[in-house]
Write an enzyme that holds these catalytic residues in place. Structure first.
Site, PDB file in Angstrom:
ATOM      1  CG  ASP A   1       4.966 -16.847  54.295  1.00 25.95           C
ATOM      2  OD1 ASP A   1       3.742 -16.668  54.222  1.00 25.95           O
ATOM      3  OD2 ASP A   1       5.758 -16.525  53.383  1.00 25.95           O
ATOM      4  CE1 TYR A  50       8.574 -16.982  48.087  1.00 25.44           C
ATOM      5  CE2 TYR A  50       8.264 -17.804  50.319  1.00 25.44           C
ATOM      6  CZ  TYR A  50       8.095 -16.814  49.364  1.00 25.44           C
ATOM      7  OH  TYR A  50       7.448 -15.653  49.718  1.00 25.44           O
ATOM      8  CE  LYS A  66       3.448 -16.055  50.639  1.00 29.48           C
ATOM      9  NZ  LYS A  66       4.769 -16.632  50.902  1.00 29.48           N
ATOM     10  CG  HIS A  80       3.363 -15.295  45.630  1.00 29.87           C
ATOM     11  ND1 HIS A  80       4.245 -16.342  45.715  1.00 29.87           N
ATOM     12  CD2 HIS A  80       3.999 -14.261  46.207  1.00 29.87           C
ATOM     13  CE1 HIS A  80       5.355 -15.940  46.308  1.00 29.87           C
ATOM     14  NE2 HIS A  80       5.226 -14.668  46.619  1.00 29.87           N
TER      15      HIS A  80
HETATM   16  P1  NDP Z   1      13.317  -9.977  55.848  1.00 23.73           P
HETATM   17  O1  NDP Z   1      12.888  -8.564  56.031  1.00 23.73           O
HETATM   18  O2  NDP Z   1      12.724 -11.026  56.726  1.00 23.73           O
HETATM   19  O3  NDP Z   1      14.894  -9.983  55.943  1.00 23.73           O
HETATM   20  C1  NDP Z   1      15.658 -11.141  55.728  1.00 23.73           C
HETATM   21  C2  NDP Z   1      17.123 -10.711  55.653  1.00 23.73           C
HETATM   22  O4  NDP Z   1      17.535 -10.112  56.887  1.00 23.73           O
HETATM   23  C3  NDP Z   1      18.045 -11.882  55.432  1.00 23.73           C
HETATM   24  O5  NDP Z   1      19.116 -11.411  54.634  1.00 23.73           O
HETATM   25  C4  NDP Z   1      18.536 -12.243  56.824  1.00 23.73           C
HETATM   26  O6  NDP Z   1      19.831 -12.790  56.771  1.00 23.73           O
HETATM   27  C5  NDP Z   1      18.562 -10.876  57.490  1.00 23.73           C
HETATM   28  N1  NDP Z   1      18.235 -10.933  58.929  1.00 23.73           N
HETATM   29  C6  NDP Z   1      17.220 -11.606  59.523  1.00 23.73           C
HETATM   30  N2  NDP Z   1      17.221 -11.391  60.853  1.00 23.73           N
HETATM   31  C7  NDP Z   1      18.262 -10.563  61.109  1.00 23.73           C
HETATM   32  C8  NDP Z   1      18.783 -10.002  62.291  1.00 23.73           C
HETATM   33  N3  NDP Z   1      18.237 -10.240  63.476  1.00 23.73           N
HETATM   34  N4  NDP Z   1      19.873  -9.194  62.195  1.00 23.73           N
HETATM   35  C9  NDP Z   1      20.443  -8.927  60.991  1.00 23.73           C
HETATM   36  N5  NDP Z   1      19.985  -9.437  59.834  1.00 23.73           N
HETATM   37  C10 NDP Z   1      18.892 -10.256  59.882  1.00 23.73           C
HETATM   38  O7  NDP Z   1      13.089 -10.322  54.284  1.00 23.73           O
HETATM   39  P2  NDP Z   1      12.326 -11.378  53.400  1.00 23.73           P
HETATM   40  O8  NDP Z   1      12.225 -10.732  52.081  1.00 23.73           O
HETATM   41  O9  NDP Z   1      12.905 -12.725  53.448  1.00 23.73           O
HETATM   42  O10 NDP Z   1      10.836 -11.431  54.018  1.00 23.73           O
HETATM   43  C11 NDP Z   1      10.429 -12.344  55.004  1.00 23.73           C
HETATM   44  C12 NDP Z   1       9.489 -13.386  54.431  1.00 23.73           C
HETATM   45  O11 NDP Z   1       8.342 -12.769  53.809  1.00 23.73           O
HETATM   46  C13 NDP Z   1      10.068 -14.211  53.274  1.00 23.73           C
HETATM   47  O12 NDP Z   1      11.021 -15.147  53.700  1.00 23.73           O
HETATM   48  C14 NDP Z   1       8.822 -14.788  52.687  1.00 23.73           C
HETATM   49  O13 NDP Z   1       8.326 -15.847  53.471  1.00 23.73           O
HETATM   50  C15 NDP Z   1       7.884 -13.593  52.736  1.00 23.73           C
HETATM   51  N6  NDP Z   1       7.906 -12.817  51.478  1.00 23.73           N
HETATM   52  C16 NDP Z   1       6.739 -12.756  50.744  1.00 23.73           C
HETATM   53  C17 NDP Z   1       6.678 -12.077  49.566  1.00 23.73           C
HETATM   54  C18 NDP Z   1       5.402 -12.014  48.821  1.00 23.73           C
HETATM   55  O14 NDP Z   1       5.395 -11.548  47.663  1.00 23.73           O
HETATM   56  N7  NDP Z   1       4.291 -12.456  49.391  1.00 23.73           N
HETATM   57  C19 NDP Z   1       7.854 -11.388  49.002  1.00 23.73           C
HETATM   58  C20 NDP Z   1       9.032 -11.474  49.849  1.00 23.73           C
HETATM   59  C21 NDP Z   1       9.020 -12.153  51.031  1.00 23.73           C
HETATM   60  P3  NDP Z   1      20.215 -14.359  57.023  1.00 23.73           P
HETATM   61  O15 NDP Z   1      19.127 -15.219  56.488  1.00 23.73           O
HETATM   62  O16 NDP Z   1      21.510 -14.483  56.263  1.00 23.73           O
HETATM   63  O17 NDP Z   1      20.412 -14.503  58.511  1.00 23.73           O
END
Ligand code: NDP
Length: 276
Positions: free
Chosen positions: A49, A54, A79, A112
């Site tokens: 995604d 991004y 998006k 988006h």
């Molecule tokens: P997430 O809820 O997926 O959390 C990501 C965070 O959690 C990062 O800091 C990551 O750290 C950490 N993390 C991931 N796995 C673990 C684990 N097993 N243990 C501990 N920490 C963990 O947040 P996102 O906001 O990134 O959402 C996911 C996806 O959704 C986005 O990447 C994007 O593709 C989408 N999105 C869409 C939006 C929209 O408006 N349509 C808005 C926001 C997101 P690290 O990377 O340092 O490991």
């Protein structure tokens, strides 16, 4: 029941979409996104995604190419960003994204955010792309019920999916029920609450019983609610950990306990207040 990492859900237009994938928001273009996507694909992820916003579509495309995985085995979402809304602008934005991704068709294209007043017009551009066979499915993101109702009243195609912020602290029950009754799949963004809920004692405690982390329990809760997840991580061990959720099942009581954590707490904006 969700059985495997590469399992799919069938969208209302018949297209099969993996219910588990990788999100790449805030993953830098170039080496970081290339390595992250390649790691996920090696672990067995098949859905990615991304979004024009991004600024990493090129790296995503390169990782796909370098992975050697047949295109038809992958499911790629991007998006259209708010400033590109409108019929002609959206068609242009789609071409730009496709060029960056280096793909000749897309699996899923999303609006988006609803923004202020152009999302119906924008949707008509997505309908054209769908009818022309350039994208296999079209959907929306951050749509409230009232946005969905307006869109459905004024267009031919119903969105296949609504990607919204969703996690145990923001469970969005009313929106999920509405979407599920309409046959619109629900996809969780920030499924881990951006990592903020991973010290929650209830999630940690439930995890202990299964030898799982709070992150794994949370992702499993989503899947058992028929919600598609796209956890983001750039950390190889977490990319692997997040995928290891197909060897346990939460009980009904545990599902309810997690439901009760809801605080209607957003990490991002309320779509009704993000009006540009
Ligand atoms: P997430 O809820 O997926 O959390 C990501 C965070 O959690 C990062 O800091 C990551 O750290 C950490 N993390 C991931 N796995 C673990 C684990 N097993 N243990 C501990 N920490 C963990 O947040 P996102 O906001 O990134 O959402 C996911 C996806 O959704 C986005 O990447 C994007 O593709 C989408 N999105 C869409 C939006 C929209 O408006 N349509 C808005 C926001 C997101 P690290 O990377 O340092 O490991």
């Amino acid at each position: 029941m969700k059985k495997s990492l590469q399992g799919t859900t069938t969208l209302h237009n018949g297209v099969k979409m993996p219910y588990f994938g990788l999100g790449v928001y805030k993953v830098e273009d170039g080496n970081e996104v290339i390595q992250t996507v390649k790691t996920a694909l090696e672990v067995g992820y098949r859905a990615i995604d991304t979004a024009a916003l991004y600024n990493n579509e090129e790296g995503v495309g390169q990782a796909i190419k370098e992975s050697g995985i047949p295109r038809e085995d992958l499911f790629i979402t991007t998006k259209v960003w708010n400033t590109d809304q409108g019929y002609d602008n959206t068609l242009k934005a789609f071409d730009t994204s496709m060029k960056k991704l280096g793909l000749d068709y897309l699996d899923l294209y999303l609006i988006h955010w609803p923004g202020k007043d152009k999302y119906v017009e924008t949707w008509h551009a997505l309908e054209k792309l769908y009818k022309d066979g350039r994208v296999r499915a079209i959907g929306v993101s951050n749509f409230h019920i009232h946005h969905l109702q307006k869109l459905m009243e004024q267009s031919d195609e119903k969105p296949v999916i609504n990607q919204v912020e969703l996690h145990p602290y923001l469970s969005q029950k009313e929106l999920i029920t509405f979407c599920q009754n309409e046959g619109i799949a629900v996809e969780a963004w920030s499924p881990l609450g951006r990592g903020r809920l991973l010290n929650d004692p209830t999630l940690v405690e439930i995890g202990k019983k299964y030898g799982k982390t709070a992150a794994q329990v949370t992702l499993r809760w989503h899947l058992q609610n028929e919600v598609i997840v796209i956890p983001k991580s750039v950390t190889p061990s977490r990319i692997k950990e997040n995928a290891e959720i197909f060897d346990f099942e939460l009980t009904e009581e545990e599902m309810k306990k997690i439901d009760s954590l809801n605080k209607n707490e957003r990490t991002g904006k309320d779509p009704d207040e993000f009006l540009f």
